[in-house]
Design a protein around this motif. Structure first.
Motif, mmCIF file in Angstrom:
data_model
loop_
_atom_site.group_PDB
_atom_site.id
_atom_site.type_symbol
_atom_site.label_atom_id
_atom_site.label_comp_id
_atom_site.label_asym_id
_atom_site.label_seq_id
_atom_site.Cartn_x
_atom_site.Cartn_y
_atom_site.Cartn_z
ATOM 1 N N THR A 157 0.870 -1.182 0.000
ATOM 2 C CA THR A 157 0.000 0.000 0.000
ATOM 3 C C THR A 157 0.901 1.223 0.000
ATOM 4 O OG1 THR A 157 -1.563 -1.241 1.330
ATOM 5 C CG2 THR A 157 -1.872 1.164 1.244
ATOM 6 N N ARG A 179 -3.471 3.275 -5.297
ATOM 7 C CA ARG A 179 -3.152 3.150 -3.866
ATOM 8 C C ARG A 179 -2.235 1.972 -3.582
ATOM 9 N NH1 ARG A 179 -8.489 5.592 -1.212
ATOM 10 N NH2 ARG A 179 -8.627 7.146 -2.834
ATOM 11 N N HIS A 180 -2.118 1.082 -4.539
ATOM 12 C CA HIS A 180 -1.310 -0.127 -4.326
ATOM 13 C C HIS A 180 -0.343 -0.333 -5.484
ATOM 14 C CE1 HIS A 180 -5.062 -0.806 -2.059
ATOM 15 N NE2 HIS A 180 -4.210 -1.225 -1.139
#
Ligand code: GLP
Length: 262
Positions: A157, A179-180
């Motif tokens: 993350t 986000r990842h």
């Protein structure tokens, strides 16, 4: 300890990287290059491409493994690391795209994509030279602070800091930044035979000082380079400005025996 080389600018750093790769290719035409995105390695790729062009080098057997990829971006998205590596490395160097691998961020295969990637690197015989940038928080690849120093390729993350640093590639719109990411782990990176980390500018000075002269800690992921027996850190004056032992690093480089390669 890593060898620390202080250079005047990114071109000088890029030339040192290019020379190291050229020497490797003389001995091993099917060398395995570890590739990084970000702005720090761009001059290095440019210098290498210039030598490849001038010397008419055949790059068709050279293999490549990228460090990381965003999760959730199509490989064809202009900001995917697949697209970035194609644009900045594969095309200018004339590499065979089939021999250049980028971690797979597609949802369907995510559960085993990391282990698959590490296996592929191992089966290639391992990365010969891994180029690295560093985030302002000390991350390498997308191994954010707190990443296990033994980690394999896996999903991370992203911190809000990294997302906002990278928003510049997404029309400055934070909402568009994934986000990842799937990133080679620190353990994966440490298995490369030679690490060359490049850092330029004031905003890297703190991360460089902690990583080079602080304790080895997962909270400064690049400090893992202290565990590697062949690591080279190339910095400009601004990125080097918080190093205490700077005079010694300069002295050591100026007095380097001629026979010793980086
Ligand atoms: C991203 C990449 C890293 C890179 C970092 C710094 O987070 N995943 O591999 O080192 O950005 O980028 P730059 O070189 O543009 O400062």
């Amino acid at each position: 300890m890593a060898e620390i080389i202080v250079v005047a600018n990114e071109d000088e750093a890029g030339e040192i990287y290019a020379q190291a790769v050229m020497k490797l290719l003389e001995k091993k035409p099917n060398a395995v290059l570890g590739l990084a995105t970000g702005s720090s390695p761009l001059k290095a790729y440019e210098h290498l491409a210039q030598h490849v062009h001038d010397k008419h080098l055949d790059m068709s057997q050279v293999r490549g493994f990228a460090l990381d990829e965003y999760v959730g971006l199509e490989p064809t998205h202009p900001q995917s690391y697949r697209s970035t590596i194609t644009r900045t490395v594969v095309e200018p160097l004339g590499m065979n795209p089939d021999l250049v691998h980028v971690p797979n961020g597609a949802a369907e295969t995510l559960a085993h994509a990391g282990a698959d990637y590490d296996r592929m690197i191992e089966e290639s015989g391992g990365v010969d030279i891994q180029i690295l940038g560093i985030g302002a928080d000390g991350h390498i690849g997308f191994n954010e602070p707190g990443s296990s120093l033994a980690s394999g390729t896996r999903i991370k993350t992203l911190t809000q800091q990294t997302r906002s640093d990278n928003a510049r590639f997404f029309d400055d719109d934070l909402d568009q930044v994934p986000r990842h990411a799937i990133t080679q782990g620190i353990g994966t990176i440490l298995r490369a035979k030679h690490l060359i980390l490049l850092a330029f500018g004031d905003n890297k000075a703190e991360a460089i000082a902690h990583s080079i002269e602080g304790g080895v800690s997962s909270f400064w992921p690049a400090s893992a380079l202290q565990l590697h027996s062949h690591a080279t850190v190339i910095v400009d004056e601004a990125a080097a400005s918080k190093l205490h032992n700077l005079n010694y690093y300069r002295w050591a480089y100026e007095n380097k025996p001629e026979w010793q390669e980086i």
